[in-house]
Write an enzyme that holds these catalytic residues in place. Sequence first.
Site, PDB file in Angstrom:
ATOM      1  N   GLU A  75      61.405   2.701  23.596  1.00 22.85           N
ATOM      2  CA  GLU A  75      62.214   3.919  23.629  1.00 22.85           C
ATOM      3  C   GLU A  75      61.923   4.735  24.887  1.00 22.85           C
ATOM      4  OE1 GLU A  75      62.802   4.862  18.879  1.00 22.85           O
ATOM      5  OE2 GLU A  75      60.851   5.214  19.791  1.00 22.85           O
ATOM      6  N   GLN A  76      60.631   4.822  25.263  1.00 20.02           N
ATOM      7  CA  GLN A  76      60.270   5.556  26.475  1.00 20.02           C
ATOM      8  C   GLN A  76      60.859   4.870  27.704  1.00 20.02           C
ATOM      9  OE1 GLN A  76      58.719   8.480  26.439  1.00 20.02           O
ATOM     10  NE2 GLN A  76      58.874   8.695  28.655  1.00 20.02           N
ATOM     11  N   ALA A  97      58.094  10.639  31.681  1.00 13.10           N
ATOM     12  CA  ALA A  97      57.018   9.722  32.051  1.00 13.10           C
ATOM     13  C   ALA A  97      57.530   8.289  32.105  1.00 13.10           C
ATOM     14  CB  ALA A  97      55.891   9.826  31.036  1.00 13.10           C
ATOM     15  N   SER A 102      53.534   8.088  28.671  1.00  7.38           N
ATOM     16  CA  SER A 102      54.029   9.263  27.948  1.00  7.38           C
ATOM     17  C   SER A 102      53.142   9.620  26.774  1.00  7.38           C
ATOM     18  CB  SER A 102      55.443   9.014  27.426  1.00  7.38           C
ATOM     19  OG  SER A 102      55.851  10.105  26.599  1.00  7.38           O
ATOM     20  N   HIS A 104      54.196  11.002  24.288  1.00  3.07           N
ATOM     21  CA  HIS A 104      54.990  10.733  23.088  1.00  3.07           C
ATOM     22  C   HIS A 104      54.667   9.354  22.508  1.00  3.07           C
ATOM     23  CE1 HIS A 104      57.524  14.321  22.920  1.00  3.07           C
ATOM     24  NE2 HIS A 104      57.492  14.308  24.242  1.00  3.07           N
ATOM     25  N   ASP A 111      58.108  17.620  20.937  1.00  4.58           N
ATOM     26  CA  ASP A 111      58.977  18.588  21.594  1.00  4.58           C
ATOM     27  C   ASP A 111      59.650  19.399  20.500  1.00  4.58           C
ATOM     28  OD1 ASP A 111      58.356  17.410  24.040  1.00  4.58           O
ATOM     29  OD2 ASP A 111      60.154  16.144  24.039  1.00  4.58           O
ATOM     30  N   GLU A 160      56.762  22.874  30.864  1.00  2.00           N
ATOM     31  CA  GLU A 160      57.511  22.428  29.682  1.00  2.00           C
ATOM     32  C   GLU A 160      57.020  23.207  28.468  1.00  2.00           C
ATOM     33  OE1 GLU A 160      57.640  18.236  28.927  1.00  2.00           O
ATOM     34  OE2 GLU A 160      58.545  17.750  30.864  1.00  2.00           O
ATOM     35  N   HIS A 163      56.916  21.283  25.027  1.00  2.00           N
ATOM     36  CA  HIS A 163      56.147  20.050  24.793  1.00  2.00           C
ATOM     37  C   HIS A 163      54.738  20.413  24.316  1.00  2.00           C
ATOM     38  CE1 HIS A 163      54.884  15.771  25.771  1.00  2.00           C
ATOM     39  NE2 HIS A 163      53.711  16.397  25.822  1.00  2.00           N
TER      40      HIS A 163
HETATM   41 ZN    ZN Z   1      57.764  15.993  25.401  1.00  2.00          ZN
END
Ligand code: ZN
Length: 194
Positions: A75-76, A97, A102, A104, A111, A160, A163
Amino acid sequence: MDAAAAPEAEPPDSFTLVINKNRPLAADYVPADLTDAGGLLLRAEAAEAYARMVGDAAAEGVAVSPVSGYRSREEQSRLHASYTEKYGQEGADSLSARPGHSEHETGLAVDIGNPDGLCALETCFEGTAAGSWTAANAHRYGFLIRYPAGAEHITGYAYEPWHLRYVGPEVAGGVHDSGVTLEEFLGFPAAPNY
Ligand SMILES: [Zn+2]
């Protein structure tokens, strides 16, 4: 191999793991305890803390909406590729990223947004109800604003305010009180670029 002696050898499931443009996540790492946190996946301890935080915010009249939690490497990879197509490599690297880099992918990053989408994934999120409440309170639940304003030369990312990264209350409180980045707080070098 005596990898245990090196700080880089911190296990990938450590809550204080530093992932940035210089420090990728272990290639085969997939969090073992991903849990539904109300529309997104986070690791169990982070999911529990996130639910408590959102519940306490709601009790004070502030609605915090989930936008994005755990992402698989695939997914990233797709996300970064779509940014690269739109903005080119440099633009994409400032916004998202590369796969393997990432937060995530750790299941420890989330987020957040406002239910009406006000200032979604924009710097002005900091002045919204959800943004200002979390800036003042998230550290008490173990989350920190991982990419603070004016620290792009250290974190590699522009501000951000949406985040959040789970590191546990002790480190989150320390980072919040000191006003430095996670890299500085834990003694890691700046990582402005890949
Ligand atoms: Zn994020």
